[in-house]
Design an enzyme around this catalytic site. Structure first.
Site, short mmCIF file in Angstrom:
data_model
loop_
_atom_site.label_atom_id
_atom_site.label_comp_id
_atom_site.label_asym_id
_atom_site.label_seq_id
_atom_site.Cartn_x
_atom_site.Cartn_y
_atom_site.Cartn_z
N SER A 1 0.83 -1.21 0.00
CA SER A 1 0.00 0.00 0.00
C SER A 1 0.86 1.25 0.00
O SER A 1 0.58 2.21 -0.73
CB SER A 1 -0.91 -0.01 1.23
OG SER A 1 -1.62 1.21 1.34
N GLN B 1 -0.67 8.34 6.84
CA GLN B 1 -0.66 8.89 8.20
C GLN B 1 0.77 8.93 8.72
O GLN B 1 1.42 7.89 8.84
CB GLN B 1 -1.53 8.04 9.12
CG GLN B 1 -1.58 8.57 10.54
CD GLN B 1 -2.39 7.66 11.46
OE1 GLN B 1 -2.90 6.64 11.03
NE2 GLN B 1 -2.49 8.03 12.72
N GLY C 1 3.60 4.15 15.45
CA GLY C 1 3.72 3.96 14.00
C GLY C 1 4.81 2.98 13.59
O GLY C 1 5.35 3.08 12.49
N GLU C 2 5.11 2.00 14.47
CA GLU C 2 6.20 1.08 14.15
C GLU C 2 5.89 0.22 12.93
O GLU C 2 6.79 -0.11 12.16
CB GLU C 2 6.55 0.19 15.34
CG GLU C 2 7.79 -0.67 15.08
CD GLU C 2 8.38 -1.28 16.34
OE1 GLU C 2 9.19 -2.22 16.19
OE2 GLU C 2 8.03 -0.84 17.44
N ARG C 3 4.62 -0.14 12.70
CA ARG C 3 4.29 -0.93 11.50
C ARG C 3 4.57 -0.13 10.24
O ARG C 3 5.13 -0.65 9.27
CB ARG C 3 2.81 -1.36 11.54
CG ARG C 3 2.50 -2.44 12.58
CD ARG C 3 1.04 -2.86 12.53
NE ARG C 3 0.74 -3.60 11.31
CZ ARG C 3 -0.01 -3.15 10.32
NH1 ARG C 3 -0.52 -1.94 10.35
NH2 ARG C 3 -0.24 -3.89 9.25
N ARG C 4 4.19 1.16 10.24
CA ARG C 4 4.49 2.02 9.08
C ARG C 4 6.00 2.18 8.91
O ARG C 4 6.52 2.19 7.79
CB ARG C 4 3.83 3.39 9.28
CG ARG C 4 2.36 3.44 8.89
CD ARG C 4 1.67 4.65 9.50
NE ARG C 4 1.32 4.41 10.89
CZ ARG C 4 1.09 5.36 11.78
NH1 ARG C 4 1.19 6.63 11.43
NH2 ARG C 4 0.76 5.06 13.02
N ASN D 1 -1.23 2.98 21.87
CA ASN D 1 -1.33 1.62 21.36
C ASN D 1 -2.51 0.87 21.96
O ASN D 1 -3.09 0.00 21.30
CB ASN D 1 -0.02 0.86 21.62
CG ASN D 1 1.00 1.10 20.53
OD1 ASN D 1 0.95 0.51 19.46
ND2 ASN D 1 1.94 2.00 20.79
#
Length: 303
Positions: A70, A78, A95-98, A130
């Site tokens: 994505s 974001q 925002g660790e996944r991003r 979180n």
């Protein structure tokens, strides 16, 4: 489109400002702090370290790949949030996944909101933010609540206000940490739900919890079936909650049996009652921390 381009260019300009040693911003009162703090800045991924306070410990590889795809197509929608540590050095708050997905894509920079916070504030921001996420498992949430109580020195009542959850909800999550580690892992891996876990907590001995847990998983029992299994087990053991006295031979009077659940619900904790047919007995209310004792005391006395 023009607005987005202008905003991105501004972020890159602020990034250059942060790299100027003469403009090293360490507090909100420093020169140019108002231009950076609370704004979106394009930061180099190499200048950002992960947050040691991050409550999430499991990152699904497939989900990360989907997020990376994505980002490859649409970019970062974001921004992440970071706190400034030192000159051109930052730490993730959320925002660790991003952040991880951006690395997978091969990006060199990422848009980020910059905050200035100490370790305690960073811990609180990371945990509270979180906890609000929908994809944390029950044990991750329970650990986050417990860390806030232990490390921020906050009561369950104040924590309830801070995260917008009922105090009884917080208590129910924290009680999951009394489960055997194997059962906690099973919940994190999706073998059982939080409802199953709440039923198994009523088995005090962890070795016996495991025996019930293994049957629940192997037989694919529902939450209701698990509750019945636990109840039957406790009745067999002569548990006081089952309607028998501690010696397992005398029936608890009906007025006591009917009142046990109301007491448990009101106090949001386990209640042990022993009573004889003539109506005499005693009530035992266990507690596991100073905060929990004070909470129960307040509910019983109003003080």
């Amino acid at each position: 489109m023009a607005k987005a381009t202008k905003k991105q260019a501004l972020g890159r300009g602020l990034s250059a400002l942060l790299k100027d040693p003469e403009n090293d911003i360490k507090s909100v009162s420093d020169k140019n702090a108002d231009k950076v703090i609370g704004n979106v800045v394009e930061l180099e991924l190499s200048a950002i370290e992960v947050n040691p306070f991050q409550p999430r410990s499991n990152f699904n590889d497939e989900a990360l790949e989907e997020l990376a795809s994505s980002i490859r197509e649409l970019g970062i929608i974001q921004p992440i949030t970071v706190r400034k540590l030192d000159f051109n050095k930052f730490q993730l708050v959320s925002g660790e996944r991003r952040f991880r997905a951006s690395k997978l894509v091969g990006l060199e920079t990422i848009p980020a909101y910059i905050r200035i916070a100490n370790d305690q504030e960073s811990l609180e921001m990371a945990l509270v933010e979180n906890i609000q996420r929908q994809d944390l498992d029950p044990i991750e949430i329970a650990l986050s609540y417990q860390r806030l109580i232990d490390e921020i020195k906050i009561t369950q009542e104040k924590l309830s206000d801070r995260v917008g959850k009922k105090r009884s909800t917080i208590t129910n999550y924290i009680r999951l940490l009394k489960l055997h580690p194997i059962i906690q892992t099973g919940m994190r891996d999706g073998f059982i739900s939080m409802g199953h876990g709440r039923a198994l907590i009523n088995i005090e001995k962890k070795k016996e919890q495991i025996g019930i847990y293994e049957k629940v998983v192997s037989d694919g029992l529902s939450v209701r079936e698990t509750e019945r299994l636990v109840k039957a087990y406790k009745e067999q053991k002569g548990d006081t909650d089952s309607g028998k006295s501690q010696n397992g031979t005398k029936e608890i009077p009906g007025f006591v049996s009917k009142g046990i659940d109301a007491l448990k619900k009101h106090l949001s904790t386990k209640v042990d009652i022993t009573a004889s047919p003539n109506g005499k007995g005693k009530i035992v209310i266990p507690f596991h921390s100073k905060e929990e004792f004070q909470r129960i005391k307040k509910m019983l006395t109003g003080e």
